[in-house]
Design a protein around this motif. Structure first.
Motif, PDB file in Angstrom:
ATOM      1  N   THR A 118       0.857  -1.184   0.000  1.00 54.25           N
ATOM      2  CA  THR A 118       0.000   0.000   0.000  1.00 54.25           C
ATOM      3  C   THR A 118       0.893   1.234   0.000  1.00 54.25           C
ATOM      4  O   THR A 118       2.020   1.200   0.508  1.00 54.25           O
ATOM      5  N   PHE A 120       0.935   5.683   0.214  1.00 53.72           N
ATOM      6  CA  PHE A 120       0.348   7.018   0.305  1.00 53.72           C
ATOM      7  C   PHE A 120       1.472   7.993   0.021  1.00 53.72           C
ATOM      8  O   PHE A 120       2.476   7.998   0.748  1.00 53.72           O
ATOM      9  N   SER A 159     -17.683   0.968  -5.179  1.00 50.38           N
ATOM     10  CA  SER A 159     -16.931   2.209  -4.982  1.00 50.38           C
ATOM     11  C   SER A 159     -15.489   1.919  -4.572  1.00 50.38           C
ATOM     12  O   SER A 159     -15.240   1.024  -3.768  1.00 50.38           O
ATOM     13  N   VAL A 161     -13.443   2.713  -2.280  1.00 50.33           N
ATOM     14  CA  VAL A 161     -13.220   3.336  -0.961  1.00 50.33           C
ATOM     15  C   VAL A 161     -12.566   2.303  -0.059  1.00 50.33           C
ATOM     16  O   VAL A 161     -12.653   1.098  -0.291  1.00 50.33           O
ATOM     17  N   CYS A 162     -11.913   2.797   0.969  1.00 50.88           N
ATOM     18  CA  CYS A 162     -11.324   1.867   1.935  1.00 50.88           C
ATOM     19  C   CYS A 162     -11.415   2.438   3.340  1.00 50.88           C
ATOM     20  O   CYS A 162     -11.541   3.642   3.529  1.00 50.88           O
ATOM     21  N   GLN A 181      -8.109  11.081   1.787  1.00 47.23           N
ATOM     22  CA  GLN A 181      -6.863  10.881   1.054  1.00 47.23           C
ATOM     23  C   GLN A 181      -6.982   9.661   0.158  1.00 47.23           C
ATOM     24  O   GLN A 181      -7.822   8.790   0.355  1.00 47.23           O
ATOM     25  N   SER A 182      -6.089   9.587  -0.761  1.00 45.00           N
ATOM     26  CA  SER A 182      -6.102   8.471  -1.690  1.00 45.00           C
ATOM     27  C   SER A 182      -5.013   7.469  -1.302  1.00 45.00           C
ATOM     28  O   SER A 182      -3.846   7.821  -1.174  1.00 45.00           O
ATOM     29  N   ILE A 184      -3.068   4.067  -2.353  1.00 46.63           N
ATOM     30  CA  ILE A 184      -2.844   3.194  -3.507  1.00 46.63           C
ATOM     31  C   ILE A 184      -2.630   1.774  -2.993  1.00 46.63           C
ATOM     32  O   ILE A 184      -1.704   1.524  -2.218  1.00 46.63           O
ATOM     33  N   ASP A 188      -4.026   0.318  -7.528  1.00 42.65           N
ATOM     34  CA  ASP A 188      -5.387   0.846  -7.583  1.00 42.65           C
ATOM     35  C   ASP A 188      -5.577   1.896  -6.492  1.00 42.65           C
ATOM     36  O   ASP A 188      -5.144   1.691  -5.354  1.00 42.65           O
ATOM     37  N   ALA A 189      -6.246   2.955  -6.850  1.00 39.98           N
ATOM     38  CA  ALA A 189      -6.452   4.027  -5.881  1.00 39.98           C
ATOM     39  C   ALA A 189      -7.783   3.842  -5.145  1.00 39.98           C
ATOM     40  O   ALA A 189      -8.806   3.555  -5.765  1.00 39.98           O
ATOM     41  N   TYR A 190      -7.738   4.013  -3.817  1.00 42.86           N
ATOM     42  CA  TYR A 190      -8.949   3.924  -2.993  1.00 42.86           C
ATOM     43  C   TYR A 190      -8.993   5.163  -2.106  1.00 42.86           C
ATOM     44  O   TYR A 190      -7.958   5.624  -1.613  1.00 42.86           O
ATOM     45  N   THR A 191     -10.177   5.662  -1.911  1.00 43.98           N
ATOM     46  CA  THR A 191     -10.314   6.826  -1.042  1.00 43.98           C
ATOM     47  C   THR A 191     -10.602   6.366   0.391  1.00 43.98           C
ATOM     48  O   THR A 191     -11.479   5.539   0.627  1.00 43.98           O
TER      49      THR A 191
END
Lengths: 427, 232
Positions: A118, A120, A159, A161-162, A181-182, A184, A188-191
């Motif tokens: 992951t 950020f 969606s 999201v995480c 924040q996003s 990764i 893959d990007a998750y908010t």
């Protein structure tokens, strides 16, 4: 004829005992160790017990846990170059059938447990990513610290999201507000929409070890979203190279409406899995059964501890008897004098019993104090949980005192039954 | 006048293995209030047995023992303990003080078994200790005292319950003659005050002080001489 008053008997006994300080101390030592070991053992035992109980309890007595298990495949080519797709474990079909056929089912929580990189901004962390459904929070009894958990809307729309664990929030997002924040997750990007609290001790077993203790650095994402992005295939890296694996569900948590219905539900689960799977590539964990086992283990544990405690207390008691017999024979003349001066047999019995009682009570009190300190020290230095309970103190103390008194009766009676004339002649 | 001691055909037998030993073979003895009697005889003649019986430490095999008019031959062990506590004062050859107790505490021992309150017991003990010339030694342990002083403590202890009968077993046996004299004078004084005293001895000189000498031989009283009327 009136008897000696109790407070004077106590005074006399203390006086007599202080004549033989070393001897009294050594005798007391037996009781001290007895009581202290009983208290300490019970505390350590109770601590271990509580820990197990809590762990199991937290898994939820109404839950049934099903996990995918990889079974070694025979004749899979052997060579690492050979890229077979290893397909095993729980299927969506299993979950589907269980939702339909398992009686009294309140909820079904499917999970994929994945390990990903992951990121950020420039910060990276390898961590567990759990793709699941909104029920997960409820089943795991996590505390939502900020924002929200996954919702049905997230599921329906897939969606990106995480929700992140508090430790991840601290490590990866330090200096930033994670919400919005996003993050990764493997490209893959998750908010980030929420933060959940730490994993308490004895959390639900996750993909890793059975008992995962510590802070929560997991990432939770909607199952649907993950499936849309990645599907069920993934590459598993191991020493030999990479293996392509296909697992539909890593875990499935079924929640039954009432504890009484767990057994029947488990039977249904077993039937469905046996029908659908030719190999046993799954395992079923029933916390309720674990609780029962834990209770059984605890019973056994208590019997073992009780026996050890009983033995140590009896040894202490024998020590007392031994010393009191020596004391009585040493003080034969004193007994003769007291008898001649008007002491009844009962007075002599009481005199020696009082000495025994004072030895055992003071030994018992010291033992209790030590018994309370030792578990604390164990907890502190060995990081083992202990639990001091009032019953442990009460049992250790009363048993030790009564054992001592019982063992003190014989020497005291022996003193009292002496012929005063013989006793007076004793040198 | 009710006699202090009245033995009627007192028989004491011991089982000694398969043998039956007759330590007393039918003794009659009467001791009146205020008497000072000495029991004499060779060792093994039965005088110790007689003293133990008089002191209620032992039961008669046959016959009766009236102490102060009450027949106590059939009493239980507990009842005899009470009789010893209330009516008998013992003085021993080897003093028999309790080593871990100090002088005052030793004097108080008999009162403990009567349940006398601590303060009252302490007052009586101090009074007697002072009378025995022990005021300086109240908190000392017996081992720190001379033989004569220890015997004074023992006498104080025997007096503390104000008994009707004082029994002394060779009270001067462990003492040098000068100290022995002092103790005997003390006993004379007690008798002069009206205490009834029975003393066992084999010292003729000691026996001269008493008004009456009872000679025991082979379990029987063989002579009983009065040298004067009991002082009242």
């Amino acid at each position: 004829m009136k008897s000696m008053r109790p407070e004077r008997m106590v005074k006399l006994a203390v006086k007599n005992l202080s004549q033989y300080k070393l001897r009294a101390g050594l005798t007391m030592l037996g009781i001290i160790f007895g009581v202290c070991s009983v208290v300490a053992m019970l505390s350590v035992g109770e601590g271990a017990n509580r820990e197990i109980q809590e762990k199991i309890q937290r898994m939820g007595s109404q839950n049934i846990l099903i996990k995918s298990v990889k079974i070694p495949q025979e004749g899979s080519g052997g060579g690492s170059n050979f890229r077979a797709i290893a397909s095993y474990g729980l299927k969506y079909e299993d979950a589907e059938q269980m939702s339909r056929f398992v009686p009294n089912l309140a909820a079904s929580t499917p999970m994929k447990v994945l390990h990903f990189d992951t990121r950020f901004k420039e910060r990276r962390l390898q961590t567990d990513v759990i793709a699941t459904t909104p029920w997960y929070l409820r089943v795991q009894r996590y505390r939502l610290m900020r924002g929200r958990f996954l919702t049905n809307t997230d599921m329906n729309f897939g969606s990106p999201v995480c929700v992140i664990g508090s430790r991840l929030a601290r490590i990866l997002f330090s200096g930033f507000d994670p919400i919005g924040q996003s993050l990764i997750i493997d490209k893959d990007a998750y908010t980030v929409v929420g933060i959940v609290g730490d994993i308490a001790q004895g959390e639900l077993p996750s993909a890793g070890e059975l008992w995962l203790d510590g802070e929560n650095q997991n990432v939770y994402i909607p199952l649907r979203t993950y499936l849309q992005k990645r599907g069920d295939l993934f590459i598993q890296w191991n020493e030999g190279g990479s293996v392509l694996e296909q697992i539909e569900l890593h875990e499935l948590i079924l929640t039954v409406d009432k504890q009484e219905h767990v057994v029947r539900a488990v039977d249904a689960v077993r039937r469905i899995l046996q029908k659908n799977h030719s190999k046993e590539d799954y395992s079923i964990i029933v916390p309720l059964e674990l609780i029962r086992q834990a209770r059984e283990t605890r019973r056994l544990f208590n019997i073992v501890l009780g026996s050890i405690a009983a033995i140590s207390l009896i040894v202490g008691g024998i020590g007392i008897m031994n010393i009191m017999l020596a004391t009585v024979s040493e003080r034969t003349r004193e007994i003769g004098i007291r008898r001649a001066l008007g002491a009844r047999r009962r007075d002599i019995v009481l005199q020696f019993l009082m000495e025994t009682l004072i030895l055992s009570i003071s030994g018992g009190v010291i033992g209790l104090v030590l018994g309370a300190v030792i578990p604390l020290a164990i907890s502190y230095f060995a990081n083992v949980r202990t639990a001091l309970t009032v019953p442990a103190f009460v049992v250790a103390f009363t048993v030790s005192v009564s054992v001592s008194v019982v063992f003190g009766i014989y020497p005291a009676r022996r003193a009292a039954m002496m012929d005063p004339i013989e006793a007076l002649r004793h040198e | 006048m009710v006699p202090i001691v009245e033995l009627k055909n007192a028989v004491k037998e011991y089982e000694n293995g398969p043998l039956r030993v007759r330590a007393l073979r039918g003794v009659d003895l009467r001791i009146d209030p205020g008497e000072y009697a000495v029991i004499m005889g060779a060792s093994g003649c039965g005088k110790s047995t007689l003293l133990n019986l008089l002191g209620c430490l032992d039961h008669l095999s046959e016959g009766d023992y009236l102490l102060g008019g009450d027949n106590i031959s059939k009493l239980s062990d507990d009842e005899l303990s009470e009789i010893r506590s209330r009516r008998i004062g013992f003085i021993f050859q080897s003093y028999n003080l309790i080593p871990q107790l100090n002088i005052l505490e030793n004097i108080e021992v008999p009162l403990f078994y009567q349940g006398i309150p601590e303060r009252e017991a302490r007052e009586r003990a101090i009074e007697l200790a002072e009378r025995m010339g022990l005021s300086e030694r109240l908190k000392h342990k017996p081992m720190e005292l001379s033989g004569g002083q220890q015997q004074r403590v023992a006498i104080a202890r025997s007096l503390v319950t104000d008994p009707i009968l004082m029994l002394a077993d060779e009270p001067t046996g462990n003492l040098d003659s000068k100290t022995g004299h002092e103790i005997l004078e003390l006993i004379d004084d007690l008798n002069a005050e009206g205490k009834t005293i029975v003393m066992v001895t084999h010292d003729d000189e000691v026996a001269h002080r008493a008004q009456r000498v009872v000679r025991v031989f082979d379990g029987e009283i063989v002579s009983n001489e009065w040298k004067g009327a009991p002082k009242q």
